[in-house]
Design a protein around this motif. Sequence first.
Motif, mmCIF file in Angstrom:
data_model
loop_
_atom_site.group_PDB
_atom_site.id
_atom_site.type_symbol
_atom_site.label_atom_id
_atom_site.label_comp_id
_atom_site.label_asym_id
_atom_site.label_seq_id
_atom_site.Cartn_x
_atom_site.Cartn_y
_atom_site.Cartn_z
ATOM 1 N N PRO A 1 15.502 -0.058 8.258
ATOM 2 C CA PRO A 1 15.705 -0.987 7.144
ATOM 3 C C PRO A 1 16.298 -2.329 7.551
ATOM 4 C CG PRO A 1 16.323 1.226 6.492
ATOM 5 C CD PRO A 1 16.055 1.279 7.977
ATOM 6 N N VAL B 1 11.538 -6.087 9.369
ATOM 7 C CA VAL B 1 11.971 -6.350 7.998
ATOM 8 C C VAL B 1 12.437 -7.802 7.865
ATOM 9 C CG1 VAL B 1 13.680 -5.746 6.241
ATOM 10 C CG2 VAL B 1 12.543 -3.945 7.561
ATOM 11 N N GLY C 1 9.386 -0.863 6.592
ATOM 12 C CA GLY C 1 10.655 -0.193 6.339
ATOM 13 C C GLY C 1 10.461 1.280 6.042
#
Length: 524
Positions: free
Chosen positions: A50, A55, A500
Amino acid sequence: MPTQPTRRAVLGAALAVAGTGALAACSDGGGHGAAHAPGGAEDSGTYVSPGGKEVAAAEKARGSGPVRKVSLTATRTRLDLGGGTTVASWAYGDRLPGREVRVSAGDTLDLTLANHLPQPTSMHWHGLALRNDMDGVPGLTQRAIAPGGDFRYRFAVPHPGTYWFHPHSGVQQDRGLYAPLIVEDPKEPLAYDKEWVVVLDDWVDGVAGSTPDAVLKELSGGMSGGGMDHGAHTVSGAEEDDPDGGGPSRMTMGARSEVLGGDAGDVAYPYYLVNGRVPDDPETFRARAGDRVRLRIINAGGDTAFRVALGGHRLTVTHTDGFPVRHATGDALLLGMGERYDVLVTAGDGVFPLVALAEGKKAAALAVLRTGGGAAPAASVRPEELDGKLVEAGRLVPDPSVALAGRAPDRTIRMRLTGGMADYDWAFDGQPYTAGQRRPVEAGERVRVVFDNGTAMWHPLHLHGHTFALGGNAAGARKDTAIVLPHRSLTVEFDADNPGLWMVHCHNVYHAEAGMMTVLGYRG
């Protein structure tokens, strides 16, 4: 029969054993996750984390517009539901729904959530294609916000539409912790005079000592094993640190709906609300006869589908789940939990009931549209439009501006929905959720997902961080939440364009907490 461990308990145990393991894997740019579920979930390898560079790159590509700063506090409070009814609950501030957050597409939202609750919490931005480390799933994309702590959510908001936010912690969403998020279109193509945000909910918290945690405990006992003895408890968890609370039995029996394929729900709620108001004291929206009114309708309920109609009017659907469709007109809408519809109506002259029928539960929520004189409708009003033409999501056509490009799928993922009321063992592929599950996808793929519902219950399924096209082809309406009927299949397709770890789950809050959740993971 033993009670099914809650998702929160599973995650808490996992993090206690592994220390920061699950989240360390989410912060080193490429977490290693060995999955533990069958049916495509068993896989080991490297996944985008994440907080990883992929990302960050996707967020940079979205750009950074004007910053909209907001501060919210999740706290215990008393809520006025109207008609002399007040309840002790948890909410964002002191209102229900929470204060609307409104931004424009392209803005950067910078919101700090302070947690004044007796439990850890989080905030999920339902329907947004946002950066993964802001998605608000404790144990997967962030650490839970501890009591007394706070968390700063900051992300670009790319798409206009009707969205909302709520916790992704236990069954907290079935308290008062929710609010609308409206993302305005700087190039709005619709012409209308007024806008009415309509939030639907089923309410149990703080009524005769009930709490959502107590409801989950009763349901988790199963139909055969029985739940807790609610009659022995009268304390609301909103008033005490004990979240289980008590109250009378809330398990519903005989809630039936033909349109939902049979069983309509698990929970018998004492109240059904529009914008936090009971039917005996409804919210009144005022306009002038002839005004064109945009209604943004959100189902924030925990266990209830709502059939919605406005007496004396037809509804022209313009959007579903934030994305535009070719306009379709009907008399009524059906919204599963988490779904949203935008509609246009031309207001007549008089006083008109906006009724949200709790599908299969023999009760309804009510609000009022008033453009002239006349008596307000009774709480028991049931306009004939409720039995008229129902706009069906599967028949909606996306606006060309948002239709997926025609393309063969690169990957097909099959998920079988399993479980039932007898043991309350809802899951995907017979395996309840753990934070280590991964169903792999690759960035750039067109992904087809086939949801095969092997249960006797309907489920509104929600995919985080993406919208999908209904029907297994690019011609279907774009949505992020869709109903799968019992013993039926639903096929959807989406482009893997937001790296993610992303939840897929039933948006019945009790089914999700029992285990009907899993994770799509982008390969690193």
